[in-house]
Each structure stands twice: as structure tokens, then as C-alpha cells.
Design an enzyme around this catalytic site. Structure first.
Site, PDB file in Angstrom:
ATOM      1  N   ALA A  47      -7.065  -7.556  -5.951  1.00  0.00           N
ATOM      2  CA  ALA A  47      -7.054  -7.550  -7.420  1.00  0.00           C
ATOM      3  C   ALA A  47      -5.884  -8.331  -8.006  1.00  0.00           C
ATOM      4  O   ALA A  47      -5.957  -8.766  -9.157  1.00  0.00           O
ATOM      5  CB  ALA A  47      -7.034  -6.117  -7.942  1.00  0.00           C
ATOM      6  N   PRO A 104      -3.895  -5.518  -1.777  1.00  0.00           N
ATOM      7  CA  PRO A 104      -4.221  -4.117  -2.045  1.00  0.00           C
ATOM      8  C   PRO A 104      -5.670  -3.742  -1.751  1.00  0.00           C
ATOM      9  O   PRO A 104      -6.588  -4.506  -2.005  1.00  0.00           O
ATOM     10  CB  PRO A 104      -3.915  -3.950  -3.537  1.00  0.00           C
ATOM     11  CG  PRO A 104      -3.872  -5.315  -4.101  1.00  0.00           C
ATOM     12  CD  PRO A 104      -3.475  -6.229  -2.985  1.00  0.00           C
ATOM     13  N   ASN A 105      -5.795  -2.562  -1.196  1.00  0.00           N
ATOM     14  CA  ASN A 105      -7.063  -1.892  -0.893  1.00  0.00           C
ATOM     15  C   ASN A 105      -7.824  -2.492   0.276  1.00  0.00           C
ATOM     16  O   ASN A 105      -8.838  -1.929   0.689  1.00  0.00           O
ATOM     17  CB  ASN A 105      -7.965  -1.822  -2.135  1.00  0.00           C
ATOM     18  CG  ASN A 105      -7.343  -1.003  -3.231  1.00  0.00           C
ATOM     19  OD1 ASN A 105      -6.875   0.101  -2.988  1.00  0.00           O
ATOM     20  ND2 ASN A 105      -7.316  -1.544  -4.436  1.00  0.00           N
TER      21      ASN A 105
END
Length: 144
Positions: free
Chosen positions: A75, A9-10
């Protein structure tokens, strides 16, 4: 040798997301640079997703196709027991990488659940963390 590179993610926002922490390189540029560095040594496939289930499926489906995995779970590294379990269920070496020095950041980042299932974790070297992860897999497979 084929290595799967999984970005969580991200990471698709690299280059725009907090450049003072993560730098200005985009994930596409990091992937391209890694491919160039390993040309003639390893073939790479890349998966980028914000979804935990897709990461798990990619890991579980990797065994017949790849000799190793480089993973930056983002994360999810700090709390995904499900990703940790999927890493433990495959018989190929997995190296976790992070762009920043996770031990020099917020306390919650120091809890590395997914890294516990990997053969090693490399952090703090920017895009070179991925290259060092690839070298670790190659050395592991060669028994060094």
C-alpha cells in the site's frame, strides 16, 4: 549479480490474506520459487517489513551491495513520497512489482507514487511479477 527483493506491508500474510485476490502462495514460497528460477543468474537477498522507515533504509543501504532492487511496496506504493525519494536517490535500477493487476482494482490503487521513481512497474502476474522484475533488471544492466 546481486538483487535485493523488498516486500512491504501485509505481504508477510500472503497465503492467508484474501486468497481470492492474492492467491494461496506464501511469501516464503514466492521467494523460494524466485530464487530457484534465478539460480546461476542472480543471487537474491530478501527483506520483508511492515515499516516504511525500514524500506527506506534498505534502499539507501543497497548501493554498495546490490546491482538492482525489486520492490513490492504494498500500500505504500500509493502514497509514500519518502520511499519514492529514496528510490530516486540510488543509482541502481529498481523495478516495482505487484501480484495483482492494480489497474483492475480500486481507483486509489491506480495512483502509483513509488513507481514513478522506478525503471518500470510490473503487475498482475502473481508470483511471476517478481521474476519478470528480475529479468527487467538483468536486461537493464546488460543494456538491452
Amino acid at each position: 549479480m546481486r538483487i535485493l527483493v523488498i516486500n512491504g506491508p501485509n505481504l508477510c500474510a500472503l497465503g492467508k490474506r484474501e486468497p481470492e485476490i492474492y492467491g494461496n502462495l506464501t511469501l516464503d514460497k514466492i521467494n523460494s520459487n524466485l530464487k530457484d528460477r534465478l539460480k546461476g543468474t542472480a543471487d537474491l537477498d530478501f527483506i520483508t517489513t511492515n515499516y516504511e522507515g525500514e524500506i527506506i533504509s534498505a534502499i539507501l543501504d543497497s548501493v554498495e551491495k546490490y546491482q538492482g532492487i525489486i520492490i513490492n511496496p504494498g500500500a505504500y506504493a500509493h502514497y509514500s513520497i519518502a520511499i519514492m525519494d529514496s528510490i530516486r536517490s540510488v543509482s541502481i535500477p529498481v523495478v516495482e512489482v505487484h501480484l495483482t493487476n492494480i489497474n483492475g482494482r480500486e481507483n486509489f490503487r491506480k495512483n502509483m507514487v513509488t513507481a514513478e521513481a522506478c525503471i518500470g512497474c510490473i503487475s498482475g502476474f502473481g508470483e511471476f511479477s517478481y521474476y519478470l522484475g528480475a529479468l527487467a533488471i538483468i536486461n537493464n544492466l546488460q543494456g538491452k
